[in-house]
Structures are given as structure tokens and as C-alpha cells.
Design a protein around this motif. Structure first.
Motif, PDB file in Angstrom:
ATOM      1  N   GLY A  87       0.788  -1.225   0.000  1.00 53.09           N
ATOM      2  CA  GLY A  87       0.000   0.000   0.000  1.00 53.09           C
ATOM      3  C   GLY A  87       0.816   1.268   0.000  1.00 53.09           C
ATOM      4  N   LEU A  88       2.152   1.150   0.039  1.00 52.94           N
ATOM      5  CA  LEU A  88       3.033   2.313   0.021  1.00 52.94           C
ATOM      6  C   LEU A  88       3.634   2.482  -1.372  1.00 52.94           C
ATOM      7  N   VAL A  89       3.715   3.703  -1.835  1.00 53.66           N
ATOM      8  CA  VAL A  89       4.330   4.000  -3.132  1.00 53.66           C
ATOM      9  C   VAL A  89       5.597   4.812  -2.880  1.00 53.66           C
ATOM     10  N   GLY A  90       6.715   4.324  -3.364  1.00 54.75           N
ATOM     11  CA  GLY A  90       7.975   5.026  -3.148  1.00 54.75           C
ATOM     12  C   GLY A  90       9.046   4.508  -4.078  1.00 54.75           C
ATOM     13  N   TYR A  91      10.314   4.761  -3.721  1.00 55.40           N
ATOM     14  CA  TYR A  91      11.436   4.462  -4.602  1.00 55.40           C
ATOM     15  C   TYR A  91      12.474   3.603  -3.879  1.00 55.40           C
ATOM     16  N   ILE A  92      13.000   2.611  -4.598  1.00 49.72           N
ATOM     17  CA  ILE A  92      14.109   1.801  -4.100  1.00 49.72           C
ATOM     18  C   ILE A  92      15.274   1.918  -5.079  1.00 49.72           C
ATOM     19  N   PHE A  93      16.492   1.695  -4.564  1.00 44.68           N
ATOM     20  CA  PHE A  93      17.696   1.815  -5.396  1.00 44.68           C
ATOM     21  C   PHE A  93      18.035   0.440  -5.956  1.00 44.68           C
ATOM     22  N   SER A  94      18.046   0.326  -7.279  1.00 42.42           N
ATOM     23  CA  SER A  94      18.118  -0.983  -7.941  1.00 42.42           C
ATOM     24  C   SER A  94      19.360  -1.787  -7.574  1.00 42.42           C
ATOM     25  N   ALA A  95      20.508  -1.139  -7.375  1.00 38.05           N
ATOM     26  CA  ALA A  95      21.754  -1.862  -7.130  1.00 38.05           C
ATOM     27  C   ALA A  95      21.789  -2.547  -5.766  1.00 38.05           C
ATOM     28  N   ASP A  96      20.817  -2.254  -4.901  1.00 39.01           N
ATOM     29  CA  ASP A  96      20.727  -2.933  -3.609  1.00 39.01           C
ATOM     30  C   ASP A  96      19.970  -4.245  -3.705  1.00 39.01           C
ATOM     31  N   PHE A  97      19.395  -4.536  -4.885  1.00 42.54           N
ATOM     32  CA  PHE A  97      18.487  -5.666  -5.030  1.00 42.54           C
ATOM     33  C   PHE A  97      18.924  -6.604  -6.148  1.00 42.54           C
ATOM     34  N   SER A  98      18.380  -7.825  -6.092  1.00 40.32           N
ATOM     35  CA  SER A  98      18.534  -8.789  -7.169  1.00 40.32           C
ATOM     36  C   SER A  98      17.280  -9.662  -7.219  1.00 40.32           C
ATOM     37  N   ALA A  99      17.060 -10.271  -8.387  1.00 41.89           N
ATOM     38  CA  ALA A  99      15.913 -11.165  -8.529  1.00 41.89           C
ATOM     39  C   ALA A  99      16.154 -12.507  -7.846  1.00 41.89           C
ATOM     40  N   THR A 100      17.411 -12.783  -7.456  1.00 39.49           N
ATOM     41  CA  THR A 100      17.736 -14.014  -6.737  1.00 39.49           C
ATOM     42  C   THR A 100      18.100 -13.694  -5.298  1.00 39.49           C
ATOM     43  N   ALA A 101      17.730 -14.568  -4.387  1.00 35.34           N
ATOM     44  CA  ALA A 101      18.005 -14.340  -2.970  1.00 35.34           C
ATOM     45  C   ALA A 101      19.477 -14.603  -2.661  1.00 35.34           C
ATOM     46  N   PRO A 102      20.120 -13.751  -1.849  1.00 37.65           N
ATOM     47  CA  PRO A 102      21.513 -14.013  -1.491  1.00 37.65           C
ATOM     48  C   PRO A 102      21.589 -15.144  -0.466  1.00 37.65           C
ATOM     49  N   PRO A 103      22.350 -16.197  -0.724  1.00 42.83           N
ATOM     50  CA  PRO A 103      22.532 -17.223   0.311  1.00 42.83           C
ATOM     51  C   PRO A 103      23.292 -16.614   1.477  1.00 42.83           C
ATOM     52  N   LYS A 104      22.894 -16.901   2.694  1.00 50.08           N
ATOM     53  CA  LYS A 104      23.553 -16.243   3.827  1.00 50.08           C
ATOM     54  C   LYS A 104      24.024 -17.250   4.865  1.00 50.08           C
ATOM     55  N   VAL A 105      25.010 -16.807   5.630  1.00 50.40           N
ATOM     56  CA  VAL A 105      25.577 -17.611   6.695  1.00 50.40           C
ATOM     57  C   VAL A 105      25.949 -16.666   7.833  1.00 50.40           C
ATOM     58  N   ILE A 106      25.919 -17.148   9.062  1.00 61.11           N
ATOM     59  CA  ILE A 106      26.307 -16.338  10.216  1.00 61.11           C
ATOM     60  C   ILE A 106      27.723 -16.725  10.632  1.00 61.11           C
TER      61      ILE A 106
END
Length: 233
Positions: A87-106
């Protein structure tokens, strides 16, 4: 019969609505935000932590590339994308995102991008022997090459120092940038240490390293984007 037609139309409507949605994942380790206007200085409408999934209905990219300063001091190029989310309309910066999820580890108490998961399964190990001449003195060298499903890694020791080169076949520049920050992030006491940008020249983005890592470089090769580091003990 009318009831069956109604159910069919309803199912088709729900299916169309689902397909109309798009999904992106946050690759920035420090997270990112949905801004009211296409500017980092604009009001934050919502915050998205690292690896979170952002589902939205539509997007529109600015036609003019935008650069944004990151924690390392490097200005990463991307686009401001106008989206509607929750329900919110705004802007995101494309270089912070990808269509694939980053695999993560702690590791060491904080999250990292799992580089091993990105490289995939190991295919082969090769030792390449050679020599180099420095000030008329010939030295023997050995280059260790490991090939993976999605990339390769080379390791070359010499006189107490080490060259490391990681090549990723399918990652783009922004993904490799976020991965490099993840790989060379460390804690010194209570302080968080990360790469610090100092030069971009001849297609190479250069950073001062952390701890034993003297220098880190990001560049593009024929095989894909690379991360090179020079370490001395």
C-alpha cells in the motif's frame, strides 16, 4: 453451471493478480529503504533488512542512471525504481536488489553472503607450476586452481604473501560488490571494519583491505566478475 463458471473466473482473477506481483531480494548487508522520493536524503517509508524479500505490484525505472554512496565510500551505479509495496508508493535503489536471494551464513556474530553456496559444488583442483624473475633472481611459483559449478578460485603463495582471485560466472557488478564487502568485513574490538574505496582505474575498482588483506580489487574478465585480494601475514 453458473457456480462453476464463477469459481473459474475467481481462480483466474487470483492467478492473474499473483502473476502481476514481482519479487526482489536485498543484497546490501546494511539493508536498504523505500524512499518517498528518488533520493537518499528523502523520507524513509519502510526499511528492508539484508536478504529480505520485497514483493510489489509494479515498477518504473528512471531512465537516467543514478550513483549512490555506500559505506565503503564507493559510488555504486543503479536506478531509482518507483514501486508499490504493502500500500506504500515510493522508490528503491536498484543496485541494492537482485531477482535471486543471497545465500547467507552467520560468521563471527554477524550475517554474511555465503560465497561457497554461490560458487556451488567443486569440480576439480589443479596445481600449475611456473617461475618468475625478480631483479635477475628466478623464483619458483605454484598456482592452485579450483573450478566450481558457478565459478573458479585461484590461490598463489609467494614469499609470505598470497594472491586470491575469485571469479563468478553469473553475478553482476552490484552483486559482486556486495559480496566483496561481505567477504572482507570484520570486527576490530567493538568496531566494524570494512573495505574502503581509494581508486577506480582501467576497469578496476580498488579498496584498502581489512586485517591481513592489503588490497582488494573488483574487475570484469571474459569469464565473469572477479574479486582479487592480496594478503600478507
Amino acid at each position: 453451471m453458473k457456480k462453476q463458471i464463477l469459481i473459474f473466473i475467481l481462480a483466474l482473477f487470483v492467478q492473474t493478480a499473483l502473476f502481476a506481483q514481482e519479487v526482489l531480494y536485498v543484497w546490501s548487508l546494511t539493508g536498504t529503504e523505500l524512499k518517498r522520493m528518488p533520493s537518499q536524503a528523502s523520507e524513509t517509508l519502510e526499511s528492508f533488512p539484508f536478504s529480505s524479500k520485497v514483493v510489489f505490484k509494479s515498477r518504473k525505472e528512471d531512465s537516467v542512471p543514478t550513483i549512490q554512496s555506500r559505506e565503503s565510500g564507493y559510488w555504486l551505479q543503479g536506478y531509482w525504481m518507483k514501486i508499490e509495496s504493502k500500500g506504500l508508493v515510493g522508490y528503491i535503489f536498484s543496485a541494492d536488489f537482485s531477482a535471486t536471494a543471497p545465500p547467507k551464513v552467520i560468521e563471527n556474530g554477524f550475517e554474511r553472503i555465503n560465497m561457497e553456496a554461490i560458487l556451488g559444488s567443486k569440480l576439480s583442483d589443479t596445481l600449475i607450476l611456473g617461475s618468475t624473475t625478480i631483479e635477475s633472481q628466478v623464483y619458483q611459483t605454484e598456482n592452485h586452481l579450483t573450478k566450481f559449478q558457478n565459478g573458479r578460485y585461484t590461490y598463489e603463495p609467494f614469499d609470505g604473501c598470497f594472491d586470491h582471485t575469485y571469479t563468478f560466472y553469473s553475478l553482476d557488478k552490484a552483486q559482486v560488490f556486495h559480496l566483496a564487502l561481505s567477504m572482507y568485513r570484520s570486527k576490530v574490538g567493538d568496531q566494524l571494519a570494512t573495505l574502503q574505496f581509494f581508486e577506480e582505474q582501467n576497469g578496476e575498482i580498488k579498496f584498502w583491505g581489512t586485517e591481513a588483506t592489503v588490497e582488494v580489487k573488483i574487475s570484469k574478465s571474459d569469464l565473469g566478475w572477479q574479486i582479487f585480494s592480496y594478503d600478507c601475514t
